[in-house]
Design a protein around this motif. Structure first.
Motif, PDB file in Angstrom:
ATOM      1  N   ALA A 126      18.817  47.413 -38.207  1.00  0.00           N
ATOM      2  CA  ALA A 126      19.032  48.858 -38.106  1.00  0.00           C
ATOM      3  C   ALA A 126      18.708  49.336 -36.695  1.00  0.00           C
ATOM      4  CB  ALA A 126      18.197  49.600 -39.141  1.00  0.00           C
ATOM      5  N   ASP A 127      17.640  48.828 -36.130  1.00  0.00           N
ATOM      6  CA  ASP A 127      17.268  49.167 -34.760  1.00  0.00           C
ATOM      7  C   ASP A 127      18.370  48.739 -33.800  1.00  0.00           C
ATOM      8  OD1 ASP A 127      15.856  49.766 -32.417  1.00  0.00           O
ATOM      9  OD2 ASP A 127      14.592  47.993 -32.549  1.00  0.00           O
ATOM     10  N   TYR A 128      18.870  47.518 -33.958  1.00  0.00           N
ATOM     11  CA  TYR A 128      19.925  47.014 -33.090  1.00  0.00           C
ATOM     12  C   TYR A 128      21.223  47.803 -33.270  1.00  0.00           C
ATOM     13  CZ  TYR A 128      16.870  42.900 -32.567  1.00  0.00           C
ATOM     14  OH  TYR A 128      15.811  42.054 -32.328  1.00  0.00           O
ATOM     15  N   ALA A 129      21.470  48.279 -34.477  1.00  0.00           N
ATOM     16  CA  ALA A 129      22.665  49.098 -34.729  1.00  0.00           C
ATOM     17  C   ALA A 129      22.580  50.401 -33.939  1.00  0.00           C
ATOM     18  CB  ALA A 129      22.822  49.381 -36.222  1.00  0.00           C
ATOM     19  N   VAL A 130      21.401  50.995 -33.892  1.00  0.00           N
ATOM     20  CA  VAL A 130      21.204  52.228 -33.117  1.00  0.00           C
ATOM     21  C   VAL A 130      21.427  51.946 -31.631  1.00  0.00           C
ATOM     22  CG1 VAL A 130      19.536  54.015 -32.456  1.00  0.00           C
ATOM     23  CG2 VAL A 130      19.645  53.228 -34.838  1.00  0.00           C
ATOM     24  N   VAL A 131      20.899  50.839 -31.150  1.00  0.00           N
ATOM     25  CA  VAL A 131      21.073  50.455 -29.744  1.00  0.00           C
ATOM     26  C   VAL A 131      22.557  50.225 -29.440  1.00  0.00           C
ATOM     27  CG1 VAL A 131      20.570  48.619 -28.065  1.00  0.00           C
ATOM     28  CG2 VAL A 131      18.750  49.497 -29.536  1.00  0.00           C
ATOM     29  N   THR A 132      23.246  49.529 -30.331  1.00  0.00           N
ATOM     30  CA  THR A 132      24.663  49.229 -30.145  1.00  0.00           C
ATOM     31  C   THR A 132      25.508  50.500 -30.164  1.00  0.00           C
ATOM     32  OG1 THR A 132      24.382  47.033 -31.115  1.00  0.00           O
ATOM     33  CG2 THR A 132      26.629  47.932 -31.101  1.00  0.00           C
ATOM     34  N   MET A 133      25.251  51.374 -31.122  1.00  0.00           N
ATOM     35  CA  MET A 133      26.008  52.624 -31.206  1.00  0.00           C
ATOM     36  C   MET A 133      25.727  53.519 -30.001  1.00  0.00           C
ATOM     37  SD  MET A 133      28.100  52.800 -33.775  1.00  0.00           S
ATOM     38  CE  MET A 133      28.347  54.554 -34.057  1.00  0.00           C
ATOM     39  N   SER A 134      24.505  53.520 -29.517  1.00  0.00           N
ATOM     40  CA  SER A 134      24.170  54.315 -28.334  1.00  0.00           C
ATOM     41  C   SER A 134      24.952  53.822 -27.121  1.00  0.00           C
ATOM     42  CB  SER A 134      22.668  54.256 -28.057  1.00  0.00           C
ATOM     43  OG  SER A 134      21.949  54.838 -29.114  1.00  0.00           O
ATOM     44  N   ALA A 135      25.039  52.506 -26.972  1.00  0.00           N
ATOM     45  CA  ALA A 135      25.806  51.936 -25.862  1.00  0.00           C
ATOM     46  C   ALA A 135      27.287  52.274 -26.021  1.00  0.00           C
ATOM     47  CB  ALA A 135      25.591  50.423 -25.799  1.00  0.00           C
ATOM     48  N   ALA A 161      37.521  53.971 -21.488  1.00  0.00           N
ATOM     49  CA  ALA A 161      38.232  52.826 -22.041  1.00  0.00           C
ATOM     50  C   ALA A 161      37.451  52.235 -23.200  1.00  0.00           C
ATOM     51  CB  ALA A 161      38.439  51.776 -20.959  1.00  0.00           C
ATOM     52  N   ARG A 162      38.171  51.542 -24.055  1.00  0.00           N
ATOM     53  CA  ARG A 162      37.492  50.860 -25.158  1.00  0.00           C
ATOM     54  C   ARG A 162      36.577  49.793 -24.587  1.00  0.00           C
ATOM     55  NH1 ARG A 162      42.915  51.226 -28.279  1.00  0.00           N
ATOM     56  NH2 ARG A 162      42.406  52.933 -29.673  1.00  0.00           N
ATOM     57  N   VAL A 163      35.605  49.411 -25.373  1.00  0.00           N
ATOM     58  CA  VAL A 163      34.607  48.439 -24.942  1.00  0.00           C
ATOM     59  C   VAL A 163      34.658  47.253 -25.903  1.00  0.00           C
ATOM     60  CG1 VAL A 163      32.745  49.573 -26.240  1.00  0.00           C
ATOM     61  CG2 VAL A 163      32.185  48.180 -24.254  1.00  0.00           C
ATOM     62  N   SER A 164      34.373  46.063 -25.419  1.00  0.00           N
ATOM     63  CA  SER A 164      34.383  44.879 -26.272  1.00  0.00           C
ATOM     64  C   SER A 164      32.983  44.611 -26.812  1.00  0.00           C
ATOM     65  CB  SER A 164      34.859  43.659 -25.475  1.00  0.00           C
ATOM     66  OG  SER A 164      33.868  43.263 -24.539  1.00  0.00           O
ATOM     67  N   ALA A 165      32.917  43.802 -27.860  1.00  0.00           N
ATOM     68  CA  ALA A 165      31.618  43.404 -28.407  1.00  0.00           C
ATOM     69  C   ALA A 165      30.834  42.640 -27.355  1.00  0.00           C
ATOM     70  CB  ALA A 165      31.820  42.557 -29.663  1.00  0.00           C
ATOM     71  N   GLY A 166      31.524  41.850 -26.553  1.00  0.00           N
ATOM     72  CA  GLY A 166      30.854  41.114 -25.475  1.00  0.00           C
ATOM     73  C   GLY A 166      30.218  42.037 -24.455  1.00  0.00           C
ATOM     74  N   GLU A 167      30.938  43.104 -24.103  1.00  0.00           N
ATOM     75  CA  GLU A 167      30.385  44.073 -23.152  1.00  0.00           C
ATOM     76  C   GLU A 167      29.180  44.781 -23.742  1.00  0.00           C
ATOM     77  OE1 GLU A 167      34.231  45.519 -20.575  1.00  0.00           O
ATOM     78  OE2 GLU A 167      34.175  46.037 -22.717  1.00  0.00           O
ATOM     79  N   LEU A 168      29.259  45.131 -25.027  1.00  0.00           N
ATOM     80  CA  LEU A 168      28.114  45.778 -25.682  1.00  0.00           C
ATOM     81  C   LEU A 168      26.919  44.833 -25.722  1.00  0.00           C
ATOM     82  CD1 LEU A 168      29.794  47.701 -28.634  1.00  0.00           C
ATOM     83  CD2 LEU A 168      28.799  48.665 -26.554  1.00  0.00           C
ATOM     84  N   ALA A 169      27.177  43.558 -25.995  1.00  0.00           N
ATOM     85  CA  ALA A 169      26.092  42.574 -26.020  1.00  0.00           C
ATOM     86  C   ALA A 169      25.446  42.470 -24.642  1.00  0.00           C
ATOM     87  CB  ALA A 169      26.628  41.213 -26.479  1.00  0.00           C
ATOM     88  N   GLU A 170      26.278  42.427 -23.618  1.00  0.00           N
ATOM     89  CA  GLU A 170      25.749  42.324 -22.258  1.00  0.00           C
ATOM     90  C   GLU A 170      24.945  43.562 -21.876  1.00  0.00           C
ATOM     91  OE1 GLU A 170      27.602  42.003 -17.811  1.00  0.00           O
ATOM     92  OE2 GLU A 170      28.509  40.735 -19.372  1.00  0.00           O
ATOM     93  N   VAL A 178      25.765  41.430 -32.315  1.00  0.00           N
ATOM     94  CA  VAL A 178      26.626  42.584 -32.053  1.00  0.00           C
ATOM     95  C   VAL A 178      27.889  42.488 -32.903  1.00  0.00           C
ATOM     96  CG1 VAL A 178      27.996  43.788 -30.300  1.00  0.00           C
ATOM     97  CG2 VAL A 178      25.681  43.009 -29.753  1.00  0.00           C
ATOM     98  N   GLN A 179      28.457  41.301 -33.023  1.00  0.00           N
ATOM     99  CA  GLN A 179      29.667  41.134 -33.833  1.00  0.00           C
ATOM    100  C   GLN A 179      29.401  41.478 -35.304  1.00  0.00           C
ATOM    101  OE1 GLN A 179      30.381  37.087 -32.576  1.00  0.00           O
ATOM    102  NE2 GLN A 179      32.129  37.715 -31.312  1.00  0.00           N
ATOM    103  N   LYS A 180      28.255  41.057 -35.804  1.00  0.00           N
ATOM    104  CA  LYS A 180      27.890  41.391 -37.193  1.00  0.00           C
ATOM    105  C   LYS A 180      27.718  42.901 -37.339  1.00  0.00           C
ATOM    106  CE  LYS A 180      24.634  40.395 -40.872  1.00  0.00           C
ATOM    107  NZ  LYS A 180      23.523  39.571 -41.327  1.00  0.00           N
ATOM    108  N   LEU A 181      27.052  43.522 -36.377  1.00  0.00           N
ATOM    109  CA  LEU A 181      26.837  44.972 -36.422  1.00  0.00           C
ATOM    110  C   LEU A 181      28.159  45.728 -36.324  1.00  0.00           C
ATOM    111  CD1 LEU A 181      23.653  45.216 -34.209  1.00  0.00           C
ATOM    112  CD2 LEU A 181      23.812  45.710 -36.656  1.00  0.00           C
TER     113      LEU A 181
END
Length: 145
Positions: free
Chosen positions: A7-16, A24-33, A42-45
């Protein structure tokens, strides 16, 4: 109460993802980086957040991830529920989850829904736009003796 790591990581991912809003759209790889989270996490989230209607993805050239609705319309409660399910401090208020030995004589159980509603309301009052803001850097403080 403590949020799970997911849940914490989901908040971090959504914030990014929200910081890319309007761009532009962002990739899961970019969000992970950007977040420092492992790509498989990130892919699971992204999958969970997509199923909850918070993120959408597009394939192909120019594809990627973007918020499914404006960041101001997504709340902390939405994100937590996407990963954790309904916000509840105790399992006894959830349908079909009555495994408490005290259930027959519990006088508190009828009140938990009020507490859960208050907690959900507090989380729902925090929009993603607020979470996506980068913290202002504080000026360095001089040590005083």
């Amino acid at each position: 109460m403590r949020l799970s790591s997911m849940a914490d990581y989901a908040v971090v991912t959504m914030s990014a993802a929200a910081r890319h809003c309007g761009g532009a759209r962002v990739s899961a790889g970019e969000l992970a980086e950007e977040t420092g989270l492992p790509l498989p996490t990130v892919q699971k989230l992204v999958s969970l957040l997509g199923r909850a209607g918070l993120l959408r993805s597009a394939r192909g050239a120019g594809g990627g991830l973007q918020l499914a609705r404006p960041a101001a319309a997504i709340t902390l409660a939405d994100i937590v529920e996407a990963v954790e399910g309904p916000i509840a401090l105790t399992a006894c208020v959830e349908a079909g989850k009555h495994d408490c030995a005290l259930e027959a004589n519990c006088t508190v159980r009828p009140h938990w829904s009020v507490v859960n509603d208050a907690l959900r309301g507090a989380l729902a009052d925090v929009p993603l736009t607020r979470l996506a803001r980068l913290p202002a850097t504080e000026p360095a403080r001089e040590a005083t003796i």
